[in-house]
Structures are given as C-alpha cells and as structure tokens.
Design a protein around this motif. Structure first.
Motif, PDB file in Angstrom:
ATOM      1  N   GLU A  27       0.827  -1.209   0.000  1.00 44.44           N
ATOM      2  CA  GLU A  27       0.000   0.000   0.000  1.00 44.44           C
ATOM      3  C   GLU A  27       0.862   1.260   0.000  1.00 44.44           C
ATOM      4  OE1 GLU A  27      -2.766  -0.350   3.240  1.00 44.44           O
ATOM      5  OE2 GLU A  27      -4.044  -1.711   2.098  1.00 44.44           O
ATOM      6  N   LYS A  28       1.968   1.236   0.736  1.00 44.28           N
ATOM      7  CA  LYS A  28       2.862   2.400   0.764  1.00 44.28           C
ATOM      8  C   LYS A  28       3.443   2.658  -0.626  1.00 44.28           C
ATOM      9  CE  LYS A  28       6.529   4.687   3.167  1.00 44.28           C
ATOM     10  NZ  LYS A  28       6.183   5.596   4.216  1.00 44.28           N
ATOM     11  N   VAL A  29       3.870   1.591  -1.302  1.00 47.40           N
ATOM     12  CA  VAL A  29       4.414   1.746  -2.653  1.00 47.40           C
ATOM     13  C   VAL A  29       3.348   2.304  -3.590  1.00 47.40           C
ATOM     14  CG1 VAL A  29       5.251   0.485  -4.674  1.00 47.40           C
ATOM     15  CG2 VAL A  29       6.221   0.022  -2.424  1.00 47.40           C
ATOM     16  N   LEU A  30       2.132   1.760  -3.525  1.00 46.04           N
ATOM     17  CA  LEU A  30       1.064   2.232  -4.407  1.00 46.04           C
ATOM     18  C   LEU A  30       0.723   3.695  -4.131  1.00 46.04           C
ATOM     19  CD1 LEU A  30      -1.311  -0.861  -4.517  1.00 46.04           C
ATOM     20  CD2 LEU A  30       0.193  -0.025  -6.322  1.00 46.04           C
ATOM     21  N   SER A  31       0.770   4.108  -2.884  1.00 45.64           N
ATOM     22  CA  SER A  31       0.459   5.500  -2.561  1.00 45.64           C
ATOM     23  C   SER A  31       1.554   6.451  -3.044  1.00 45.64           C
ATOM     24  CB  SER A  31       0.235   5.666  -1.065  1.00 45.64           C
ATOM     25  OG  SER A  31       1.436   5.499  -0.353  1.00 45.64           O
ATOM     26  N   GLN A  32       2.780   5.958  -3.154  1.00 47.83           N
ATOM     27  CA  GLN A  32       3.893   6.785  -3.623  1.00 47.83           C
ATOM     28  C   GLN A  32       3.912   6.909  -5.138  1.00 47.83           C
ATOM     29  OE1 GLN A  32       7.283   4.833  -1.948  1.00 47.83           O
ATOM     30  NE2 GLN A  32       7.109   5.902   0.005  1.00 47.83           N
ATOM     31  N   GLU A  33       3.358   5.945  -5.822  1.00 46.84           N
ATOM     32  CA  GLU A  33       3.345   5.948  -7.286  1.00 46.84           C
ATOM     33  C   GLU A  33       2.034   6.562  -7.768  1.00 46.84           C
ATOM     34  OE1 GLU A  33       5.861   4.975  -9.305  1.00 46.84           O
ATOM     35  OE2 GLU A  33       7.024   4.611  -7.494  1.00 46.84           O
ATOM     36  N   THR A  67      -0.504   7.876 -10.303  1.00 47.35           N
ATOM     37  CA  THR A  67      -0.874   7.820 -11.705  1.00 47.35           C
ATOM     38  C   THR A  67      -2.296   8.343 -11.832  1.00 47.35           C
ATOM     39  OG1 THR A  67      -1.743   5.562 -11.539  1.00 47.35           O
ATOM     40  CG2 THR A  67       0.588   5.789 -12.126  1.00 47.35           C
ATOM     41  N   GLU A  68      -2.674   8.747 -13.034  1.00 44.12           N
ATOM     42  CA  GLU A  68      -4.014   9.298 -13.249  1.00 44.12           C
ATOM     43  C   GLU A  68      -5.106   8.337 -12.838  1.00 44.12           C
ATOM     44  OE1 GLU A  68      -5.273  11.045 -16.963  1.00 44.12           O
ATOM     45  OE2 GLU A  68      -3.362  12.095 -17.075  1.00 44.12           O
ATOM     46  N   ASP A  69      -4.980   7.094 -13.261  1.00 43.06           N
ATOM     47  CA  ASP A  69      -6.044   6.121 -13.006  1.00 43.06           C
ATOM     48  C   ASP A  69      -5.768   5.200 -11.821  1.00 43.06           C
ATOM     49  OD1 ASP A  69      -4.002   4.646 -14.114  1.00 43.06           O
ATOM     50  OD2 ASP A  69      -5.172   3.873 -15.794  1.00 43.06           O
ATOM     51  N   GLY A  70      -4.613   5.368 -11.186  1.00 38.15           N
ATOM     52  CA  GLY A  70      -4.295   4.560 -10.010  1.00 38.15           C
ATOM     53  C   GLY A  70      -3.618   3.234 -10.310  1.00 38.15           C
ATOM     54  N   TRP A  71      -3.535   2.830 -11.574  1.00 35.18           N
ATOM     55  CA  TRP A  71      -2.895   1.566 -11.942  1.00 35.18           C
ATOM     56  C   TRP A  71      -1.383   1.741 -11.974  1.00 35.18           C
ATOM     57  CZ3 TRP A  71      -5.530  -2.799 -11.898  1.00 35.18           C
ATOM     58  CH2 TRP A  71      -6.909  -2.771 -12.105  1.00 35.18           C
ATOM     59  N   VAL A  72      -0.667   0.791 -11.377  1.00 34.51           N
ATOM     60  CA  VAL A  72       0.795   0.821 -11.331  1.00 34.51           C
ATOM     61  C   VAL A  72       1.309  -0.521 -11.841  1.00 34.51           C
ATOM     62  CG1 VAL A  72       2.822   1.112  -9.845  1.00 34.51           C
ATOM     63  CG2 VAL A  72       0.721   2.361  -9.326  1.00 34.51           C
ATOM     64  N   ASN A  73       2.308  -0.470 -12.716  1.00 33.78           N
ATOM     65  CA  ASN A  73       2.917  -1.679 -13.260  1.00 33.78           C
ATOM     66  C   ASN A  73       3.520  -2.496 -12.123  1.00 33.78           C
ATOM     67  OD1 ASN A  73       5.489  -3.117 -14.237  1.00 33.78           O
ATOM     68  ND2 ASN A  73       4.349  -2.754 -16.129  1.00 33.78           N
ATOM     69  N   LEU A  74       3.278  -3.800 -12.136  1.00 35.23           N
ATOM     70  CA  LEU A  74       3.766  -4.671 -11.063  1.00 35.23           C
ATOM     71  C   LEU A  74       5.290  -4.690 -10.976  1.00 35.23           C
ATOM     72  CD1 LEU A  74       2.746  -6.545  -8.826  1.00 35.23           C
ATOM     73  CD2 LEU A  74       3.006  -8.431 -10.419  1.00 35.23           C
ATOM     74  N   GLY A  75       5.963  -4.540 -12.106  1.00 33.88           N
ATOM     75  CA  GLY A  75       7.427  -4.470 -12.090  1.00 33.88           C
ATOM     76  C   GLY A  75       7.925  -3.258 -11.306  1.00 33.88           C
ATOM     77  N   THR A  76       7.238  -2.143 -11.484  1.00 35.19           N
ATOM     78  CA  THR A  76       7.570  -0.926 -10.740  1.00 35.19           C
ATOM     79  C   THR A  76       7.329  -1.143  -9.249  1.00 35.19           C
ATOM     80  OG1 THR A  76       6.984   0.448 -12.636  1.00 35.19           O
ATOM     81  CG2 THR A  76       7.029   1.527 -10.479  1.00 35.19           C
ATOM     82  N   VAL A  77       6.208  -1.791  -8.927  1.00 31.11           N
ATOM     83  CA  VAL A  77       5.899  -2.083  -7.526  1.00 31.11           C
ATOM     84  C   VAL A  77       7.000  -2.949  -6.923  1.00 31.11           C
ATOM     85  CG1 VAL A  77       4.281  -3.251  -5.967  1.00 31.11           C
ATOM     86  CG2 VAL A  77       3.409  -1.828  -7.823  1.00 31.11           C
TER      87      VAL A  77
END
Length: 122
Positions: free
Chosen positions: A53-59, A61-71
C-alpha cells in the motif's frame, strides 16, 4: 552508507519489519501458497499489505494503476529483504492476487498492473 540505502531506510520508517526466510517454493504447484513449513513459519499475507500500500500511494498515476514491475522495484527499495517466498508465493503477482485489497489487470500477454480497490460510492 549509500544514498539508496539511506533512502530505503527513510521510506521504511514506521512500517512493520518483515523477516525474510528464503525457501524454495514447491515446484508442483506454481504460484500457490506453500503449506510445507517445517523449518520456519511463513509470514501471513497481511504482513505484506502495508508495504504494498505504501508503494502504491507513492506511485501517483491518473487512473491509479501501477505496473507490477515498478511495484516490485519500489518494494525492494523500501524493504531490501522483501521476498514473496516469505509469504509462501513464488511470484509477487501471486501474492498480490491473494491479498484482496488490490485489483489486478493484465492484457493478454501484457504486463500486470495493480491498484488499490476503488471504494464504491453509496
């Protein structure tokens, strides 16, 4: 101390510590949670949730989707000892799918993306 180590320590301040017990996953059931744990107990999936959740909140994006590799890369920066096998999964994607707080999407043959589940408006 390298800058990367210092940044990772600053980011992980206040988060629960996760102990890593590296153990090969069973080869017969790819991606399924391992139940064999004779040496050291596996961490519950819920222990990984705050980190993800911390990683997702730091990344942002407009739609909230984050590439799993980035995560995955950000998780290693945040907690260098993070390993999905600690939670009984061979891959991060299997761990993310098991925890119910995230949505997962993957176009056929494309990369996997995740986001926090959207709250329904009442």
């Amino acid at each position: 101390m390298s800058r990367r180590t210092k940044d990772a320590r600053e980011l992980s301040a206040g988060l629960p510590q996760v102990r890593v017990h590296r153990k090969p996953a069973p080869s017969s059931h790819q991606g399924e949670q391992s139940t064999a744990s004779a040496e050291k107990p596996l961490q519950p999936v819920s222990a990984a949730v705050p980190l993800i959740e911390k990683v997702l909140s730091q990344e942002e994006t407009e739609d909230g989707w984050v590439n799993l590799g980035t995560v995955g890369k950000q998780l290693l920066n945040l907690a260098p000892d993070f390993d999905p096998r600690t939670f009984g999964f061979r891959k991060l994607s299997d761990l993310v799918r098991k925890s119910k707080q995230r949505e997962v999407k993957q176009a056929e043959g494309g990369p996997i993306s995740i986001r926090l589940k959207q709250r329904r408006k009442s």
